[in-house]
Write a protein that holds these residues in place. Sequence first.
Motif, PDB file in Angstrom:
ATOM      1  N   ALA A 192     153.750  59.470  28.124  1.00  0.00           N
ATOM      2  CA  ALA A 192     153.195  59.624  29.472  1.00  0.00           C
ATOM      3  C   ALA A 192     152.965  61.100  29.802  1.00  0.00           C
ATOM      4  CB  ALA A 192     154.131  58.988  30.501  1.00  0.00           C
ATOM      5  N   ARG A 193     153.913  61.943  29.420  1.00  0.00           N
ATOM      6  CA  ARG A 193     153.762  63.381  29.685  1.00  0.00           C
ATOM      7  C   ARG A 193     152.626  63.970  28.835  1.00  0.00           C
ATOM      8  NH1 ARG A 193     159.109  66.870  30.444  1.00  0.00           N
ATOM      9  NH2 ARG A 193     157.460  68.230  31.241  1.00  0.00           N
ATOM     10  N   LEU A 194     152.487  63.492  27.609  1.00  0.00           N
ATOM     11  CA  LEU A 194     151.367  63.950  26.775  1.00  0.00           C
ATOM     12  C   LEU A 194     150.030  63.583  27.412  1.00  0.00           C
ATOM     13  CD1 LEU A 194     152.296  63.242  23.034  1.00  0.00           C
ATOM     14  CD2 LEU A 194     151.487  65.409  23.998  1.00  0.00           C
ATOM     15  N   ALA A 195     149.944  62.338  27.860  1.00  0.00           N
ATOM     16  CA  ALA A 195     148.701  61.884  28.472  1.00  0.00           C
ATOM     17  C   ALA A 195     148.363  62.713  29.704  1.00  0.00           C
ATOM     18  CB  ALA A 195     148.813  60.408  28.834  1.00  0.00           C
ATOM     19  N   ARG A 196     149.379  63.004  30.515  1.00  0.00           N
ATOM     20  CA  ARG A 196     149.158  63.741  31.757  1.00  0.00           C
ATOM     21  C   ARG A 196     148.937  65.229  31.494  1.00  0.00           C
ATOM     22  NH1 ARG A 196     151.243  63.411  36.895  1.00  0.00           N
ATOM     23  NH2 ARG A 196     150.449  61.285  36.878  1.00  0.00           N
ATOM     24  N   GLU A 197     149.849  65.842  30.741  1.00  0.00           N
ATOM     25  CA  GLU A 197     149.863  67.303  30.633  1.00  0.00           C
ATOM     26  C   GLU A 197     148.963  67.860  29.528  1.00  0.00           C
ATOM     27  OE1 GLU A 197     153.996  68.227  30.237  1.00  0.00           O
ATOM     28  OE2 GLU A 197     154.538  67.094  32.028  1.00  0.00           O
ATOM     29  N   THR A 198     148.812  67.120  28.421  1.00  0.00           N
ATOM     30  CA  THR A 198     147.991  67.619  27.309  1.00  0.00           C
ATOM     31  C   THR A 198     146.551  67.150  27.408  1.00  0.00           C
ATOM     32  OG1 THR A 198     149.927  67.677  25.852  1.00  0.00           O
ATOM     33  CG2 THR A 198     147.755  67.694  24.795  1.00  0.00           C
ATOM     34  N   PHE A 199     146.370  65.867  27.762  1.00  0.00           N
ATOM     35  CA  PHE A 199     145.020  65.312  27.775  1.00  0.00           C
ATOM     36  C   PHE A 199     144.427  65.180  29.178  1.00  0.00           C
ATOM     37  CE2 PHE A 199     146.873  63.838  23.751  1.00  0.00           C
ATOM     38  CZ  PHE A 199     145.898  64.290  22.869  1.00  0.00           C
ATOM     39  N   GLY A 200     145.205  65.503  30.193  1.00  0.00           N
ATOM     40  CA  GLY A 200     144.671  65.541  31.554  1.00  0.00           C
ATOM     41  C   GLY A 200     144.302  64.207  32.153  1.00  0.00           C
ATOM     42  N   VAL A 201     144.959  63.127  31.719  1.00  0.00           N
ATOM     43  CA  VAL A 201     144.685  61.806  32.297  1.00  0.00           C
ATOM     44  C   VAL A 201     145.256  61.776  33.716  1.00  0.00           C
ATOM     45  CG1 VAL A 201     144.999  59.322  32.048  1.00  0.00           C
ATOM     46  CG2 VAL A 201     144.785  60.763  30.010  1.00  0.00           C
ATOM     47  N   SER A 202     144.452  61.377  34.670  1.00  0.00           N
ATOM     48  CA  SER A 202     144.863  61.465  36.074  1.00  0.00           C
ATOM     49  C   SER A 202     145.792  60.330  36.504  1.00  0.00           C
ATOM     50  CB  SER A 202     143.625  61.488  36.980  1.00  0.00           C
ATOM     51  OG  SER A 202     142.826  60.333  36.770  1.00  0.00           O
ATOM     52  N   ARG A 203     145.590  59.153  35.943  1.00  0.00           N
ATOM     53  CA  ARG A 203     146.412  58.003  36.337  1.00  0.00           C
ATOM     54  C   ARG A 203     147.335  57.639  35.182  1.00  0.00           C
ATOM     55  NH1 ARG A 203     143.945  54.734  40.594  1.00  0.00           N
ATOM     56  NH2 ARG A 203     142.015  55.735  41.308  1.00  0.00           N
ATOM     57  N   VAL A 204     148.619  57.914  35.357  1.00  0.00           N
ATOM     58  CA  VAL A 204     149.609  57.663  34.309  1.00  0.00           C
ATOM     59  C   VAL A 204     150.803  56.946  34.913  1.00  0.00           C
ATOM     60  CG1 VAL A 204     151.189  58.726  32.642  1.00  0.00           C
ATOM     61  CG2 VAL A 204     148.905  59.688  32.983  1.00  0.00           C
ATOM     62  N   VAL A 205     151.293  55.922  34.236  1.00  0.00           N
ATOM     63  CA  VAL A 205     152.489  55.218  34.692  1.00  0.00           C
ATOM     64  C   VAL A 205     153.336  54.862  33.479  1.00  0.00           C
ATOM     65  CG1 VAL A 205     151.409  52.929  34.630  1.00  0.00           C
ATOM     66  CG2 VAL A 205     153.370  53.332  36.139  1.00  0.00           C
ATOM     67  N   ALA A 206     154.663  54.894  33.643  1.00  0.00           N
ATOM     68  CA  ALA A 206     155.574  54.597  32.536  1.00  0.00           C
ATOM     69  C   ALA A 206     156.608  53.569  32.963  1.00  0.00           C
ATOM     70  CB  ALA A 206     156.274  55.872  32.065  1.00  0.00           C
ATOM     71  N   ARG A 207     156.882  52.624  32.073  1.00  0.00           N
ATOM     72  CA  ARG A 207     157.985  51.687  32.330  1.00  0.00           C
ATOM     73  C   ARG A 207     159.277  52.320  31.834  1.00  0.00           C
ATOM     74  NH1 ARG A 207     158.338  45.689  29.764  1.00  0.00           N
ATOM     75  NH2 ARG A 207     158.265  46.871  27.815  1.00  0.00           N
ATOM     76  N   ILE A 208     160.289  52.310  32.692  1.00  0.00           N
ATOM     77  CA  ILE A 208     161.576  52.902  32.364  1.00  0.00           C
ATOM     78  C   ILE A 208     162.683  51.885  32.671  1.00  0.00           C
ATOM     79  CG2 ILE A 208     163.179  54.798  32.848  1.00  0.00           C
ATOM     80  CD1 ILE A 208     160.628  55.720  31.495  1.00  0.00           C
ATOM     81  N   TYR A 209     163.597  51.708  31.730  1.00  0.00           N
ATOM     82  CA  TYR A 209     164.706  50.775  31.951  1.00  0.00           C
ATOM     83  C   TYR A 209     165.873  51.440  32.679  1.00  0.00           C
ATOM     84  CZ  TYR A 209     162.469  47.316  28.966  1.00  0.00           C
ATOM     85  OH  TYR A 209     161.587  46.395  28.456  1.00  0.00           O
ATOM     86  N   ASP A 210     166.084  52.716  32.433  1.00  0.00           N
ATOM     87  CA  ASP A 210     167.197  53.448  33.038  1.00  0.00           C
ATOM     88  C   ASP A 210     166.760  53.989  34.397  1.00  0.00           C
ATOM     89  OD1 ASP A 210     169.177  55.250  33.806  1.00  0.00           O
ATOM     90  OD2 ASP A 210     169.555  55.928  31.761  1.00  0.00           O
ATOM     91  N   ALA A 211     167.302  53.422  35.476  1.00  0.00           N
ATOM     92  CA  ALA A 211     166.879  53.805  36.821  1.00  0.00           C
ATOM     93  C   ALA A 211     167.161  55.276  37.114  1.00  0.00           C
ATOM     94  CB  ALA A 211     167.584  52.926  37.859  1.00  0.00           C
ATOM     95  N   ARG A 212     168.221  55.823  36.527  1.00  0.00           N
ATOM     96  CA  ARG A 212     168.537  57.238  36.765  1.00  0.00           C
ATOM     97  C   ARG A 212     167.456  58.140  36.171  1.00  0.00           C
ATOM     98  NH1 ARG A 212     174.367  56.996  34.155  1.00  0.00           N
ATOM     99  NH2 ARG A 212     173.069  55.781  32.723  1.00  0.00           N
ATOM    100  N   ARG A 213     166.972  57.775  35.010  1.00  0.00           N
ATOM    101  CA  ARG A 213     165.877  58.543  34.420  1.00  0.00           C
ATOM    102  C   ARG A 213     164.611  58.412  35.254  1.00  0.00           C
ATOM    103  NH1 ARG A 213     165.858  57.390  27.900  1.00  0.00           N
ATOM    104  NH2 ARG A 213     167.843  58.380  27.375  1.00  0.00           N
ATOM    105  N   ALA A 214     164.387  57.224  35.774  1.00  0.00           N
ATOM    106  CA  ALA A 214     163.171  56.987  36.549  1.00  0.00           C
ATOM    107  C   ALA A 214     163.066  57.959  37.711  1.00  0.00           C
ATOM    108  CB  ALA A 214     163.152  55.551  37.064  1.00  0.00           C
TER     109      ALA A 214
END
Length: 221
Positions: free
Chosen positions: A83-105
């Motif tokens: 997700a960070r690669l898509a956002r920060e390297t490739f400049g994708v504007s709409r990014v979402v990630a599924r996370i199981y650990d709520a603290r990380r979320a």
Amino acid sequence: MHVVIMGCGRLGSTLAQKLEERGHSVAVIDQNSDAFRRLGSDFGGTTVTGIGFDRDVLRSAGIERADAFAAVSSGDNSNIISARLARETFGVSRVVARIYDARRAQVYERLGIPTVATIRWAADRMFRHLVPEGTVEVFRDPTSVVSIVEVQLHRDWVGRTLKSLEDETGARVAYLMRFGMGTLGTPSTVIQDGDQVFMLVTDDTVADVLDLAAGSQREGH
């Protein structure tokens, strides 16, 4: 839109099918080529076998022209890295990630990456079905902050406007059901007998909103 999805499990394959049904271009990445069977024989998008945070794999999926990216594999680390690669390297504007650990979320939300914390969301929904406490919740956002609840209106609200209900409760009306049909009301919409009204609330306001809606609140009293 061109959407790249990392992960072809039940969530990823369902998401890909829904996007394609609505006319979007879809590319799905998964390390296991057998996973693409979930897409069905009618799937017309692109499938790429590989690791979802490999730059070459992402390029093969069309990340450089992607309008959106969803990381929905079974691994939290893989999801957030891609997700960070898509956002920060490739400049994708709409990014979402599924996370199981709520603290990380919570951490990733602060980094500007919307997350769906699966376990927290599911546990919260289960809790509200088991212990409803008079609240009929029909939606809760992925961060578990905002929800939509059905409010039980006192009969004195009939004949008054949605604006008066919003002013009294301090909450917004999301929509209402009238004669079995959903409708988006306006501030001037007059509440009718039999209307089901659904309002946007937070956990710290829901009790007051429900109490005010259920109470006798005649104009001028």
